[in-house]
Design an enzyme around this catalytic site. Structure first.
Site, PDB file in Angstrom:
ATOM      1  N   SER A  92       0.505  -1.213  -0.342  1.00 46.37           N
ATOM      2  CA  SER A  92      -0.054   0.330   0.605  1.00 46.37           C
ATOM      3  C   SER A  92       1.153   0.888  -0.527  1.00 46.37           C
ATOM      4  O   SER A  92       0.682   2.572  -0.262  1.00 46.37           O
ATOM      5  CB  SER A  92      -0.971   0.516   1.249  1.00 46.37           C
ATOM      6  OG  SER A  92       0.029  -0.341   2.805  1.00 46.37           O
ATOM      7  N   CYS A  93       2.459   1.334   0.321  1.00 46.70           N
ATOM      8  CA  CYS A  93       3.208   1.966   0.153  1.00 46.70           C
ATOM      9  C   CYS A  93       3.105   2.696  -1.326  1.00 46.70           C
ATOM     10  O   CYS A  93       2.879   2.010  -2.199  1.00 46.70           O
ATOM     11  CB  CYS A  93       4.245   1.963   0.668  1.00 46.70           C
ATOM     12  SG  CYS A  93       4.553   1.258   2.467  1.00 46.70           S
ATOM     13  N   ILE A  94       3.272   4.017  -1.280  1.00 44.81           N
ATOM     14  CA  ILE A  94       4.408   4.395  -1.951  1.00 44.81           C
ATOM     15  C   ILE A  94       5.877   4.769  -2.892  1.00 44.81           C
ATOM     16  O   ILE A  94       5.904   5.807  -1.512  1.00 44.81           O
ATOM     17  CB  ILE A  94       3.202   5.956  -2.330  1.00 44.81           C
ATOM     18  CG1 ILE A  94       1.450   5.468  -2.511  1.00 44.81           C
ATOM     19  CG2 ILE A  94       3.645   6.070  -4.299  1.00 44.81           C
ATOM     20  CD1 ILE A  94       0.744   4.759  -3.743  1.00 44.81           C
TER      21      ILE A  94
END
Length: 220
Positions: A92-94
């Site tokens: 879910s990180c960018i």
């Protein structure tokens, strides 16, 4: 860490090569989907050019050597000049990339959460982008030349319907809103889905290489 990191390109494709003791050990090639020699890397002029460079020979192709590599962990950002940038294991990180191709100065952030931090924590999207942007300018990047690319934001809780659990979507929205507010042009993005990603950035031509955990590779 590789001994040499090479970027090789011709009219048809381009590739990043990681080397150790003058031997090619890993590559990321834009032609991987259509390459007839991907299993053996034989009869490829891009590979031949990289090998020639390592042996001190000239090549007709464009061969550039990068000055090392930097990898940002969760909640970190890294800045360098003419270096390969990486963020690994994005769910879910960018992974947010800012770059000024004219100077070779670039940065990459591993954003964990949307919004901003009152204490300056780089795990928050707005804080990471703001701080990285300012640090790049102090390093010599030109404010009006800085552009952005980003990838990640997968829906890791795919069976959950609550909006609060859609952290990947919220991260992507927060990153884009911050870039727009800063008037930083967004040149490419690859977000969403249910698959993890690794992201690599090549400052020579501004390519963002996105490798999915299922094996697919995108050059953006």
């Amino acid at each position: 860490m590789s001994d040499d990191i090479l970027f090789v390109s011709n009219g048809n494709g381009k590739a990043i090569f990681l080397t150790s003791r003058a031997v090619l050990v890993k590559s990321f090639c834009s032609l991987s989907k259509t390459c007839s020699f991907k299993d053996s890397c034989q009869s490829c002029e891009i590979v031949d050019a990289a090998k020639s460079y390592l042996m001190g020979k000239k090549s007709d192709l464009n061969v550039k050597s990068l000055d090392g590599e930097l990898s940002a962990g969760i909640g970190e950002y890294k800045i360098g000049k003419n270096v390969l940038l990486k963020v690994m294991g994005l769910g879910s990180c960018i992974g947010v990339i800012l770059s000024d191709v004219s100077t070779g100065i670039c940065g990459i952030a591993h954003v964990l959460l949307p919004g901003a931090s009152n204490s300056g924590e780089a795990k928050y999207a707005e804080t990471a982008i703001e701080n990285m942007f300012e640090d790049m300018i102090r390093m010599g990047a030109r404010k009006n030349r800085i552009t952005a690319k980003f990838a990640g934001g997968a829906q890791v809780f795919k069976h959950m319907s609550l909006d609060i659990l859609k952290i990947g979507d919220r991260n992507a929205i927060s990153v884009e809103e911050t870039l727009v507010k800063r008037n930083i042009p967004i040149l490419a993005k690859d977000v969403g889905g249910e698959v993890g990603r690794n992201v690599i950035f090549n400052p020579v031509d501004g390519s963002m290489i996105v490798k999915y955990t299922k094996g697919e590779v995108l050059w953006l």
